[in-house]
Every structure is written in C-alpha cells, then in structure tokens.
Design an enzyme around this catalytic site. Structure first.
Site, PDB file in Angstrom:
ATOM      1  CD  GLU A  23     -83.738  20.349   5.266  1.00 21.52           C
ATOM      2  OE1 GLU A  23     -82.971  20.492   6.234  1.00 21.52           O
ATOM      3  OE2 GLU A  23     -83.444  20.700   4.102  1.00 21.52           O
TER       4      GLU A  23
HETATM    5  C1  HEC Z   1     -84.629  16.428   4.040  1.00 22.18           C
HETATM    6  C2  HEC Z   1     -83.302  16.476   3.447  1.00 22.18           C
HETATM    7  C3  HEC Z   1     -82.125  16.856   4.314  1.00 22.18           C
HETATM    8  C4  HEC Z   1     -81.770  16.333   5.544  1.00 22.18           C
HETATM    9  C5  HEC Z   1     -82.511  15.332   6.375  1.00 22.18           C
HETATM   10  C6  HEC Z   1     -80.509  16.951   5.889  1.00 22.18           C
HETATM   11  N1  HEC Z   1     -80.112  17.791   4.894  1.00 22.18           N
HETATM   12 FE1  HEC Z   1     -78.364  18.799   4.806  1.00 22.18          FE
HETATM   13  N2  HEC Z   1     -79.075  19.871   3.285  1.00 22.18           N
HETATM   14  C7  HEC Z   1     -80.270  19.672   2.637  1.00 22.18           C
HETATM   15  C8  HEC Z   1     -80.567  20.793   1.781  1.00 22.18           C
HETATM   16  C9  HEC Z   1     -81.782  20.948   0.897  1.00 22.18           C
HETATM   17  C10 HEC Z   1     -79.505  21.701   1.946  1.00 22.18           C
HETATM   18  C11 HEC Z   1     -79.372  23.083   1.317  1.00 22.18           C
HETATM   19  C12 HEC Z   1     -80.193  24.074   2.146  1.00 22.18           C
HETATM   20  C13 HEC Z   1     -79.876  25.513   1.877  1.00 22.18           C
HETATM   21  O1  HEC Z   1     -78.791  25.815   1.397  1.00 22.18           O
HETATM   22  O2  HEC Z   1     -80.726  26.367   2.187  1.00 22.18           O
HETATM   23  C14 HEC Z   1     -78.566  21.083   2.878  1.00 22.18           C
HETATM   24  C15 HEC Z   1     -77.348  21.630   3.254  1.00 22.18           C
HETATM   25  C16 HEC Z   1     -76.423  20.985   4.058  1.00 22.18           C
HETATM   26  C17 HEC Z   1     -75.050  21.411   4.271  1.00 22.18           C
HETATM   27  C18 HEC Z   1     -74.386  22.641   3.648  1.00 22.18           C
HETATM   28  C19 HEC Z   1     -73.498  22.288   2.503  1.00 22.18           C
HETATM   29  C20 HEC Z   1     -73.077  23.510   1.732  1.00 22.18           C
HETATM   30  O3  HEC Z   1     -72.291  23.368   0.790  1.00 22.18           O
HETATM   31  O4  HEC Z   1     -73.529  24.618   2.024  1.00 22.18           O
HETATM   32  C21 HEC Z   1     -74.484  20.533   5.149  1.00 22.18           C
HETATM   33  C22 HEC Z   1     -73.066  20.550   5.684  1.00 22.18           C
HETATM   34  C23 HEC Z   1     -75.520  19.578   5.507  1.00 22.18           C
HETATM   35  N3  HEC Z   1     -76.669  19.868   4.800  1.00 22.18           N
HETATM   36  C24 HEC Z   1     -75.403  18.592   6.459  1.00 22.18           C
HETATM   37  C25 HEC Z   1     -76.501  17.934   7.014  1.00 22.18           C
HETATM   38  C26 HEC Z   1     -76.499  17.235   8.291  1.00 22.18           C
HETATM   39  C27 HEC Z   1     -75.317  17.117   9.219  1.00 22.18           C
HETATM   40  C28 HEC Z   1     -77.753  16.731   8.469  1.00 22.18           C
HETATM   41  C29 HEC Z   1     -78.299  15.970   9.658  1.00 22.18           C
HETATM   42  C30 HEC Z   1     -78.249  16.656  10.940  1.00 22.18           C
HETATM   43  C31 HEC Z   1     -78.526  17.100   7.288  1.00 22.18           C
HETATM   44  N4  HEC Z   1     -77.740  17.839   6.453  1.00 22.18           N
HETATM   45  C32 HEC Z   1     -79.835  16.702   7.059  1.00 22.18           C
HETATM   46  C33 HEC Z   1     -81.079  18.570   2.790  1.00 22.18           C
HETATM   47  C34 HEC Z   1     -81.084  17.786   3.936  1.00 22.18           C
END
Ligand code: HEC
Ligand code: HEC
Length: 306
Positions: free
Chosen positions: A120
C-alpha cells in the site's frame, strides 16, 4: 453441525419480526476534537505518508464516493495490486474491530497498517515522521495541536480523529426509523421486512447494520475463499474463513462486494448471502426488494469530508 450453523438455525426459529429495533440510526453528530480532525484530514489527503509520495489514504478511500475505491483490489505504490477488497472508511468508528480479519482493535491501530503495508504506502511510521518534519509547516501544526508535537503516535491519533468525524447520518431509512414515515416508500418497507424475516438481521444489525462480530463466510455452502480470514490472526482452526460481518451502510456506493470483490452487483451479493449464509432460496422479486431497502441506507456525506 458447527456452532455457527446452530446459532443461525436457532436465531432463524425466533420471531425476528420482533427485532425491528435492531438497526439503529447513525447519530447526527459525534464528539470530536476539531483541531485534531483538521490535521488528520490534511494527513488523510497527503501522499507524503507513502514511501514514494504517490499514494494517500484518499487514493483508496474516495470520500466523495462511498469511502472506498470501487475496485476489486486496490493499487498501492509502484502499481502493486493488493489482495483484499477495500472497505469504506465511512462509519468505521462504529465497527467493533477494524479490517476484515479484525487485526486492528481501533482506528489508531488501524492507521499504522496501510502506512507500513509494503503493497500500500510502503513506508514506516518513523519514515513518515522524518518526511513530515521536512515538509511545509507540519511540525508547527502538530505543535499547535499536541504538546509533544510531531510524533508517530500523534500522526495516527490525528488520522483516527478525522475518521471519527466520517459518519453519514440521515439516510432515508434512518429518517424513517426516527419517525419520518414518508422518508421511504412501500418497496423499501417491504424490503426491510424481508431483511428481517429471511434472517439477514441476525448478522447485519446495530448502528452499522454489521460490524459487530465475526462470522464464517460460507456457513451452509463452501464459499471457496482463498483468504483464511480471522485464522490469519489467531491460527485457530475454528477461525478459518471467519470475517468481520461488514457494515451495510452506503452499500449501494461500494461495489464490488465481499472481501475478494467477487460480486459486482448488490443483487448478486444478496443472492450469495441467501445461499452461503442462510441456506435458503430467496425469490428474485424478493431479492429486488431487499436491494431497494439496502439502497435506502445511503446517508449524507459530512461537510468535513468535502
Ligand atoms: C492502497 C490502498 C489503500 C490505502 C493507501 C489505504 N487503505 Fe485503508 N484499506 C485498504 C484495504 C485493501 C483495506 C482492507 C484490508 C484488510 O481488511 O485486510 C483497508 C482498510 C481500512 C480500514 C478498515 C475499515 C473496516 O471496515 O475494517 C480503515 C479504517 C482504513 N482502511 C483507513 C485508511 C487510512 C486512514 C489510510 C491512510 C493512512 C488508508 N486506509 C490507506 C486500502 C487502502
Ligand atoms: C450468518 C451471518 C450472515 C447472514 C445471515 C447474512 N450475512 Fe451478509 N455477510 C456476512 C459476512 C460474514 C459477510 C462478508 C463475506 C466476505 O467474506 O466477503 C457478508 C457480506 C454481505 C454483503 C457484502 C458487503 C460488502 O461490503 O462487501 C452484503 C451486501 C450482505 N452481506 C447482505 C446480506 C443480506 C441482504 C442478507 C440476507 C439475505 C445477509 N447479508 C445475511 C454475514 C451474514
């Protein structure tokens, strides 16, 4: 029969129509520290948090849409593709744990994940502190908000505070729950009755219409998941294929569905649920009504997200 199947069968034999109060409206506001929220918002949109400065949280969580990226799998730095579907960040504060497998206990712990995930943002929190120290006034901004200034802890604290503010109240269905009889039409009401009577409510309930516990994906039928879910965290046999029951808030805006993005349409997702989770047939016209109900769960994008 496995424990989870017994639970479903037991609950199905209850009169679920009595459980109408099981979906709770999203509160109109939530208490936040607005100076932290502003700083967190800036960080959320700033690609500086990624190793090569190309990816921000908002790359994968588009706040103008459903708070996800509408892709099967997301793309991180250097065009690398992930292996699990991005959920929405909207209303994530109401989930009992974060991530599909619940590996983060809250939003602060969660925020470390993407920053340090090599697929990521590929950075380290320490690296992010260094980058922020070199950049446009961040040190001063942190000092204004936190007595100990720019630290790893405060980066995730500010981001988490911003995310707390990302709630979407006043969906038509919430307005109906709060007594506005005309906020939804008769098809939505019929779809809601089916959502109750068919047993969806057993797993999808509460403020987030989900997000309260783990459940096996594929209770009545093998769902052919390649991801092992909660097992990845606990390594316990009984946790194989358990996922956090996802929230159905704003679900009409977050296609594709399931942890592996296998269904493009809500219709297909509901059909899969009837087979895998409920082991019962739901007629196509009933599925259409359930989808119409689900569409009434889309709320208002908060001003702070714009
Ligand atoms: C490259 C794409 C990507 C980026 C950049 C990213 N995310 Fe995500 N995010 C995801 C993915 C894919 C998941 C699910 C991962 C898992 O559950 O293993 C996720 C899960 C989450 C969740 C959990 C939601 C839930 O219902 O469980 C949150 C809150 C979140 N991200 C916030 C953020 C924040 C804050 C940042 C920056 C610091 C960020 N994400 C950066 C792809 C991304
Ligand atoms: C026994 C628990 C259970 C029941 C009953 C259940 N679900 Fe689910 N639902 C889940 C789980 C677990 C997932 C996550 C599946 C995965 O791993 O991708 C899910 C996923 C979904 C999704 C996709 C969400 C997303 O963000 O990708 C939708 C839509 C959905 N369910 C709707 C329904 C409807 C409508 C019903 C009733 C017909 C229903 N569910 C019944 C547990 C359940």
């Amino acid at each position: 029969m496995k424990a989870v199947e017994i639970l479903v069968v037991m609950l199905l034999s209850f009169d679920v129509l009595g459980a109408e109060d099981l979906i709770k409206p999203i509160p109109e506001s939530i208490e936040v520290d607005i100076s932290k929220v502003r700083l967190g918002k800036k960080l959320f949109f700033d690609p500086i948090l990624s190793r090569d400065g190309t990816i921000s949280c908002s790359t994968c969580h588009d706040l103008q849409e459903g708070g996800d990226d509408n892709l099967k799998f997301s793309f991180g730095i250097k065009g690398q593709e992930g292996n699990i579907n991005a959920p929405t960040v909207y209303n994530s504060v109401f989930n009992f744990r974060q991530f599909w497998d619940g590996r983060a206990k809250d939003l602060k712990e969660q925020a470390i994940g993407p920053i340090e995930n090599p697929l990521e943002m590929g950075h380290s929190l320490q690296g992010a502190v260094q980058a922020l120290k070199k950049s446009r006034g961040y040190s001063k901004e942190f000092e204004e908000v936190y007595s100990d200034g720019l630290t790893q802890e405060n980066i995730v604290d500010a981001i988490a505070e911003f995310e707390k503010a990302l709630i979407t109240p006043n969906a038509p269905f919430d307005r109906y729950l709060k007594g506005e009889e005309e906020a939804v039409n008769s098809q939505v009401k019929k779809g809601y009755q089916l959502f109750l009577s068919k047993g969806c409510i057993i797993c999808h309930h509460g403020v987030n219409v989900g997000g309260n516990f783990y459940n096996k994906f594929g209770v009545f039928q093998d769902a052919n998941s390649s991801n092992l879910g909660r097992y990845n965290v606990t390594k316990r046999e009984e946790d194989k294929y358990l996922f956090k029951v996802p929230s159905l808030r704003n679900i009409a805006k977050t296609s594709p569905y399931m942890h592996d993005g296998r269904s493009k349409t809500l219709k297909k997702a509901v059909l899969l649920m009837s087979q895998y989770q409920l082991g019962r047939e739901i007629k196509p016209e009933e599925i259409d009504l359930i989808v119409i109900f689900l569409e009434s769960l889309s709320g208002l994008i908060p001003g702070i997200a714009k």
